[in-house]
Design a protein around this motif. Structure first.
Motif, short mmCIF file in Angstrom:
data_model
loop_
_atom_site.label_atom_id
_atom_site.label_comp_id
_atom_site.label_asym_id
_atom_site.label_seq_id
_atom_site.Cartn_x
_atom_site.Cartn_y
_atom_site.Cartn_z
N LEU A 86 -14.39 -6.73 -35.67
CA LEU A 86 -15.23 -7.40 -36.66
C LEU A 86 -14.77 -8.84 -36.82
O LEU A 86 -13.66 -9.09 -37.28
CB LEU A 86 -15.18 -6.69 -38.01
N ASP A 87 -15.63 -9.77 -36.43
CA ASP A 87 -15.41 -11.19 -36.68
C ASP A 87 -16.44 -11.62 -37.71
O ASP A 87 -17.63 -11.71 -37.42
CB ASP A 87 -15.58 -11.99 -35.38
N LEU A 88 -15.99 -11.86 -38.92
CA LEU A 88 -16.91 -12.14 -40.03
C LEU A 88 -17.66 -13.45 -39.88
O LEU A 88 -18.68 -13.66 -40.54
CB LEU A 88 -16.13 -12.13 -41.35
N ALA A 89 -17.17 -14.34 -39.02
CA ALA A 89 -17.84 -15.62 -38.81
C ALA A 89 -18.90 -15.54 -37.71
O ALA A 89 -19.57 -16.53 -37.41
CB ALA A 89 -16.82 -16.70 -38.47
N ASP A 90 -19.07 -14.36 -37.13
CA ASP A 90 -19.99 -14.16 -36.01
C ASP A 90 -21.05 -13.13 -36.41
O ASP A 90 -20.74 -11.95 -36.58
CB ASP A 90 -19.20 -13.68 -34.79
N ARG A 91 -22.27 -13.56 -36.58
CA ARG A 91 -23.33 -12.66 -37.02
C ARG A 91 -23.52 -11.48 -36.07
O ARG A 91 -23.81 -10.36 -36.50
CB ARG A 91 -24.65 -13.42 -37.18
N LYS A 92 -23.36 -11.71 -34.76
CA LYS A 92 -23.53 -10.63 -33.79
C LYS A 92 -22.41 -9.58 -33.95
O LYS A 92 -22.64 -8.39 -33.81
CB LYS A 92 -23.54 -11.18 -32.37
N SER A 93 -21.22 -10.05 -34.27
CA SER A 93 -20.11 -9.13 -34.47
C SER A 93 -20.34 -8.26 -35.70
O SER A 93 -20.11 -7.04 -35.66
CB SER A 93 -18.80 -9.90 -34.62
N VAL A 94 -20.81 -8.87 -36.77
CA VAL A 94 -21.11 -8.10 -37.98
C VAL A 94 -22.22 -7.08 -37.70
O VAL A 94 -22.12 -5.91 -38.09
CB VAL A 94 -21.51 -9.02 -39.15
N ALA A 95 -23.25 -7.53 -36.98
CA ALA A 95 -24.35 -6.63 -36.64
C ALA A 95 -23.87 -5.48 -35.77
O ALA A 95 -24.31 -4.33 -35.92
CB ALA A 95 -25.45 -7.41 -35.93
N GLY A 96 -22.94 -5.76 -34.86
CA GLY A 96 -22.40 -4.71 -34.00
C GLY A 96 -21.61 -3.67 -34.79
O GLY A 96 -21.72 -2.47 -34.53
N PHE A 97 -20.83 -4.14 -35.76
CA PHE A 97 -20.10 -3.20 -36.61
C PHE A 97 -21.07 -2.31 -37.38
O PHE A 97 -20.88 -1.09 -37.45
CB PHE A 97 -19.20 -3.97 -37.59
N LEU A 98 -22.10 -2.91 -37.94
CA LEU A 98 -23.08 -2.15 -38.72
C LEU A 98 -23.81 -1.13 -37.85
O LEU A 98 -24.06 0.00 -38.28
CB LEU A 98 -24.06 -3.11 -39.38
N ALA A 99 -24.15 -1.53 -36.64
CA ALA A 99 -24.87 -0.62 -35.74
C ALA A 99 -24.02 0.58 -35.37
O ALA A 99 -24.53 1.69 -35.15
CB ALA A 99 -25.30 -1.37 -34.49
N ALA A 100 -22.70 0.38 -35.31
CA ALA A 100 -21.80 1.45 -34.90
C ALA A 100 -21.44 2.39 -36.05
O ALA A 100 -20.97 3.50 -35.80
CB ALA A 100 -20.53 0.85 -34.30
N TRP A 101 -21.65 1.92 -37.29
CA TRP A 101 -21.26 2.76 -38.43
C TRP A 101 -22.27 3.89 -38.63
O TRP A 101 -23.48 3.68 -38.58
CB TRP A 101 -21.15 1.95 -39.71
N ASP A 102 -21.75 5.08 -38.92
CA ASP A 102 -22.64 6.21 -39.15
C ASP A 102 -22.10 7.05 -40.31
O ASP A 102 -20.90 7.32 -40.38
CB ASP A 102 -22.73 7.08 -37.88
N GLY A 103 -22.97 7.43 -41.22
CA GLY A 103 -22.57 8.30 -42.32
C GLY A 103 -22.16 7.55 -43.56
O GLY A 103 -22.15 6.32 -43.60
N PRO A 104 -21.82 8.29 -44.62
CA PRO A 104 -21.48 7.67 -45.90
C PRO A 104 -20.19 6.85 -45.82
O PRO A 104 -19.35 7.07 -44.95
CB PRO A 104 -21.30 8.87 -46.84
N LEU A 105 -20.06 5.93 -46.76
CA LEU A 105 -18.84 5.13 -46.90
C LEU A 105 -18.45 5.12 -48.37
O LEU A 105 -19.22 4.71 -49.23
CB LEU A 105 -19.08 3.70 -46.41
#
Length: 314
Positions: A86-105
């Motif tokens: 996760l690189d918070l300064a990179d929108r694609k990196s944030v999007a990639g983290f979100l796409a990979a997350w599954d289930g409750p947090l």
């Protein structure tokens, strides 16, 4: 700030994350800690993992994250420690983290940050500190909203800094396009943004059972100070605190984050700012303690939310 009585706890500036979480069982809970490979983030992750949570270290340096994860597994006996890029300064990196997350947090600790860096801009032209410290965490949190709501009682922790007292969010020129760049002013407004995020997120998400609070961890010697020398770092901390610096260990610095993430004393509490494991008083006279009015102003919080959405969707 809320009009209700401030939250007080048995814990103090000297308390550690381990002391705060003692007796709490997080088995079956899932947590994400940004910047969890070092400093305060690592100690936050250690405490959560030690209490049985599945912890994801969201980090820029995956190799360092894996090294820390292995260390935490050995230290806590909890093998449910994961690493995600996760690189918070990179929108694609944030999007990639979100796409990979599954289930409750259940727990999101927005801990990663950069302090007093030289002037750097993202490809979009955004100032780096505001992007990393606020916009990236904003996009991450909003993107995880459904997962947080599904947890039925999630906690979001926004790690700010006492440096917020030095500057409100300068909406007319957030990214220093017209005014001279000042690394401490940029850091200060990004930390004000962290507090304002908690105010507005609680306003919007309380009905979803998501508690959002912000805090200052206090002065801790960690790698976030890598852009400034020891003397300048101490001067910046002194100005933020209005007096001599009272240094904390990383374990003490993580205590307030862990309190907000786990304590039953915070059930149903949101939109507040904490310092030394207790709700901070309003600093109306510039005393250098507590939270500045500009960091808990609901109008500024609502405006920042709208500006952040507009920026990220432009």
């Amino acid at each position: 700030m809320t009009d209700t009585a401030p939250i007080s706890t048995p814990f103090t500036a000297e308390s550690t994350a381990g002391e705060v979480i003692e007796g709490i069982d997080l088995t079956g809970r899932r947590a994400v800690v940004t910047g969890g490979a070092s400093g305060i983030g690592a100690e936050t992750a250690r405490a959560l993992a030690g209490a049985g949570a599945q912890v994801t270290l969201a980090v820029r340096d995956v190799q360092e994250g894996r090294r820390k994860a292995a260390e935490l597994v050995t230290a806590t006996g909890n093998e449910e420690i994961r690493v995600a890029p996760l690189d918070l300064a990179d929108r694609k990196s944030v999007a990639g983290f979100l796409a990979a997350w599954d289930g409750p947090l259940d727990i999101l600790v927005n801990n990663a940050g950069v302090m007093a860096s030289p002037e750097v801009r993202t490809p979009e032209g955004w100032e780096l500190q505001f992007t990393t410290n606020h916009l990236g965490h904003f996009a991450l949190s909003v993107g995880l909203h459904r997962a947080l709501a599904a947890a039925n009682g999630a906690r979001v922790v926004s790690v700010g800094s006492g440096a917020h007292r030095q500057s409100p969010v300068c909406f007319e020129d957030i990214h220093f396009r017209g005014r001279p760049y000042d690394p401490w002013a940029a850091y200060a407004q990004s930390k004000t943004a962290n507090a304002l995020f908690a105010v507005e997120a609680w306003e919007r998400w309380e009905s979803d059972g998501i508690a959002v609070n912000s805090l200052t961890p206090g002065a801790v010697r960690t790698r976030i100070r890598r852009h400034v020398g020891e003397e300048e770092a101490e001067r910046g901390s002194t100005e933020a605190g209005g007096g001599a610096v009272e240094w904390k260990t990383p374990e003490q610095g993580a205590a307030t984050s862990v309190l907000l993430a786990t304590s039953s004393l915070l059930e149903g509490v949101g939109g507040r700012y904490f310092e030394d494991c207790n709700e901070a008083p309003l600093d109306e006279n510039g005393s250098g303690r507590g939270v500045a009015p500009h960091a808990v102003d609901p109008e500024a919080a609502a405006r920042l939310w709208d500006v952040s959405v507009a920026t990220l969707t432009a």
